[in-house]
Design a protein around this motif. Structure first.
Motif, mmCIF file in Angstrom:
data_model
loop_
_atom_site.group_PDB
_atom_site.id
_atom_site.type_symbol
_atom_site.label_atom_id
_atom_site.label_comp_id
_atom_site.label_asym_id
_atom_site.label_seq_id
_atom_site.Cartn_x
_atom_site.Cartn_y
_atom_site.Cartn_z
ATOM 1 N N LEU A 52 -81.338 -45.344 -28.004
ATOM 2 C CA LEU A 52 -80.450 -44.457 -27.242
ATOM 3 C C LEU A 52 -79.129 -45.165 -26.946
ATOM 4 N N ARG A 53 -79.217 -46.421 -26.542
ATOM 5 C CA ARG A 53 -77.992 -47.158 -26.215
ATOM 6 C C ARG A 53 -77.148 -47.398 -27.459
ATOM 7 N N VAL A 54 -77.806 -47.668 -28.585
ATOM 8 C CA VAL A 54 -77.059 -47.867 -29.831
ATOM 9 C C VAL A 54 -76.354 -46.571 -30.238
ATOM 10 N N ALA A 55 -77.090 -45.452 -30.125
ATOM 11 C CA ALA A 55 -76.496 -44.162 -30.485
ATOM 12 C C ALA A 55 -75.337 -43.830 -29.559
ATOM 13 N N TYR A 56 -75.523 -44.107 -28.287
ATOM 14 C CA TYR A 56 -74.474 -43.803 -27.308
ATOM 15 C C TYR A 56 -73.254 -44.688 -27.551
ATOM 16 N N GLN A 57 -73.510 -45.944 -27.867
ATOM 17 C CA GLN A 57 -72.389 -46.858 -28.138
ATOM 18 C C GLN A 57 -71.601 -46.389 -29.355
ATOM 19 N N ALA A 58 -72.320 -45.834 -30.333
ATOM 20 C CA ALA A 58 -71.628 -45.287 -31.507
ATOM 21 C C ALA A 58 -70.705 -44.149 -31.100
ATOM 22 N N LEU A 59 -71.147 -43.331 -30.149
ATOM 23 C CA LEU A 59 -70.288 -42.245 -29.654
ATOM 24 C C LEU A 59 -69.093 -42.806 -28.889
ATOM 25 N N VAL A 60 -69.363 -43.833 -28.082
ATOM 26 C CA VAL A 60 -68.276 -44.447 -27.304
ATOM 27 C C VAL A 60 -67.230 -45.053 -28.242
ATOM 28 N N ASP A 61 -67.709 -45.604 -29.350
ATOM 29 C CA ASP A 61 -66.800 -46.272 -30.291
ATOM 30 C C ASP A 61 -66.018 -45.305 -31.175
ATOM 31 N N THR A 62 -66.350 -44.040 -31.086
ATOM 32 C CA THR A 62 -65.594 -43.053 -31.866
ATOM 33 C C THR A 62 -64.141 -43.045 -31.409
ATOM 34 N N PRO A 63 -63.203 -43.109 -32.346
ATOM 35 C CA PRO A 63 -61.788 -43.173 -31.943
ATOM 36 C C PRO A 63 -61.396 -42.002 -31.047
ATOM 37 N N VAL A 64 -60.638 -42.326 -30.022
ATOM 38 C CA VAL A 64 -60.189 -41.304 -29.068
ATOM 39 C C VAL A 64 -58.970 -40.585 -29.634
ATOM 40 N N PRO A 65 -58.984 -39.266 -29.673
ATOM 41 C CA PRO A 65 -57.800 -38.539 -30.161
ATOM 42 C C PRO A 65 -56.576 -38.853 -29.297
ATOM 43 N N ALA A 66 -55.450 -38.939 -29.954
ATOM 44 C CA ALA A 66 -54.213 -39.297 -29.255
ATOM 45 C C ALA A 66 -53.813 -38.247 -28.219
ATOM 46 N N LYS A 67 -54.318 -37.028 -28.383
ATOM 47 C CA LYS A 67 -53.886 -35.956 -27.469
ATOM 48 C C LYS A 67 -54.241 -36.266 -26.019
ATOM 49 N N PHE A 68 -55.298 -37.031 -25.816
ATOM 50 C CA PHE A 68 -55.667 -37.356 -24.431
ATOM 51 C C PHE A 68 -54.641 -38.301 -23.805
ATOM 52 N N LEU A 69 -54.200 -39.253 -24.600
ATOM 53 C CA LEU A 69 -53.207 -40.201 -24.087
ATOM 54 C C LEU A 69 -51.880 -39.495 -23.813
ATOM 55 N N VAL A 70 -51.542 -38.556 -24.714
ATOM 56 C CA VAL A 70 -50.311 -37.775 -24.523
ATOM 57 C C VAL A 70 -50.413 -36.954 -23.237
#
Lengths: 119, 198
Positions: A89-107
């Motif tokens: 579960l932690r490995v799967a969750y970490q994979a989700l966390v490591d997914t690149p964040v879309p720039a739209k959130f930073l904008v």
């Protein structure tokens, strides 16, 4: 006079005396691991300790399997399985966390911060 | 738990715009991961994260300094999710959007079970159980923190986590520990600092 089980405070309301016997487990039908290990696999009471899966004997695999079955019956997970489940579960969750964040959130956040800027 | 995040300490001044901005940027990856796990869809998750960021920003004065900022954000996110569920959609299952191509994924699986199977099984849990499992098992919140986030009792959270684990193990047909990966090789690969999907 009402009689009952010596460890029972509730009157049986009459009838004959009740033979004292071994206390039943609080969790009827749900035995702890120590009880599982002591219980023979075979129903034959005359079977030897080795055949019964005594942990000191030669049938430890069967005892382990029986323990797993007993745990499943009582709704508990094998701790090793539970640990591996948690690890995955932690490995799967970490994979989700490591997914690149879309720039739209930073904008979006930059615009919000700018809107608060008094300058 | 060893995987507890380091950023639990509340930021004293995070109601200030600059500090709030910084804290929110740091929180996005975890918010998004939690949102993907809840919704089963990257697109819905992004909408949910965006709503959460906007709500957090506009209600930042309601954050109590000295409390857990991350828990506050997760509370906003899950409340938004369940509110949306009640009003406009039923729970959606993980679909092809959350497939190996769309999320960072361990490249090789040497266990008998690969990560896609796991994510699919996870998506089929009832949303309350999935939420509890993600908060406690993946995010590292304590049962008490998870209960506060979910607005329920500790016992309820414990029960949901337990039922989620049992259902996962049943769904994945786990009969012994050796049936189940990620194995040590995969874990090591994913935890490498240089492991990032480009």
């Amino acid at each position: 006079m009402a009689t009952g089980h010596p460890n029972c405070k509730i009157s049986t309301g009459g009838g004959g005396p009740v033979e004292p016997g071994p206390m039943k487990s609080r969790n009827d039908g749900i035995d702890g691991p120590h009880e599982v290990a002591k219980r023979p696999i075979s129903a034959d009471a005359n079977t030897s300790a080795l055949d019964c899966g005594d942990p000191q004997g030669g049938d430890a695999d069967n005892v382990a399997e029986l323990k797993n079955l007993e745990r499943n019956k009582s709704g508990r997970l094998n701790p090793v399985v539970q640990a591996r489940l948690g690890e995955t579960l932690r490995v799967a969750y970490q994979a989700l966390v490591d997914t690149p964040v879309p720039a739209k959130f930073l904008v979006l956040l930059s615009r919000l911060a700018k809107s608060e800027d008094p300058d | 738990m060893s995987h507890r995040p380091q950023s639990d300490a509340p930021t004293q001044s995070c109601v200030q715009p600059e500090a709030m901005h910084e804290e929110l940027v740091k929180a996005i990856p975890k918010l998004r991961a939690f949102a993907i796990a809840l919704t089963g869809s990257v697109q819905l998750a992004d909408d949910l994260v965006q709503d959460t960021l906007l709500k957090a920003w506009s209600h930042r004065q309601s954050f109590t300094q000295g409390t857990n900022f991350r828990a506050w954000l997760f509370t906003i996110l899950r409340n938004t999710f369940f509110s949306d569920c009640r009003s406009r959609m039923r729970q959606r299952h993980l679909n092809n959007e959350v497939a190996p191509g769309n999320v960072a994924q361990p490249a090789e699986q040497h266990g008998h079970l690969d990560m896609t199977d796991f994510l699919t099984a996870l998506s089929r849990l009832p949303s309350e159980q999935r939420e509890a499992l993600m908060l406690v098992g993946a995010e590292g919140f304590s049962y008490g923190e998870a209960a506060r986030i979910a607005g329920t009792e500790i016992g309820t959270i414990k029960s949901r986590v337990h039922r989620a684990r049992v259902r996962l193990s049943e769904a994945l047909e786990i009969t012994s520990a050796t049936d189940f990966g990620a194995d040590a090789c995969t874990g090591g690969t994913v935890s490498r600092p240089d492991y990032k999907r480009a």
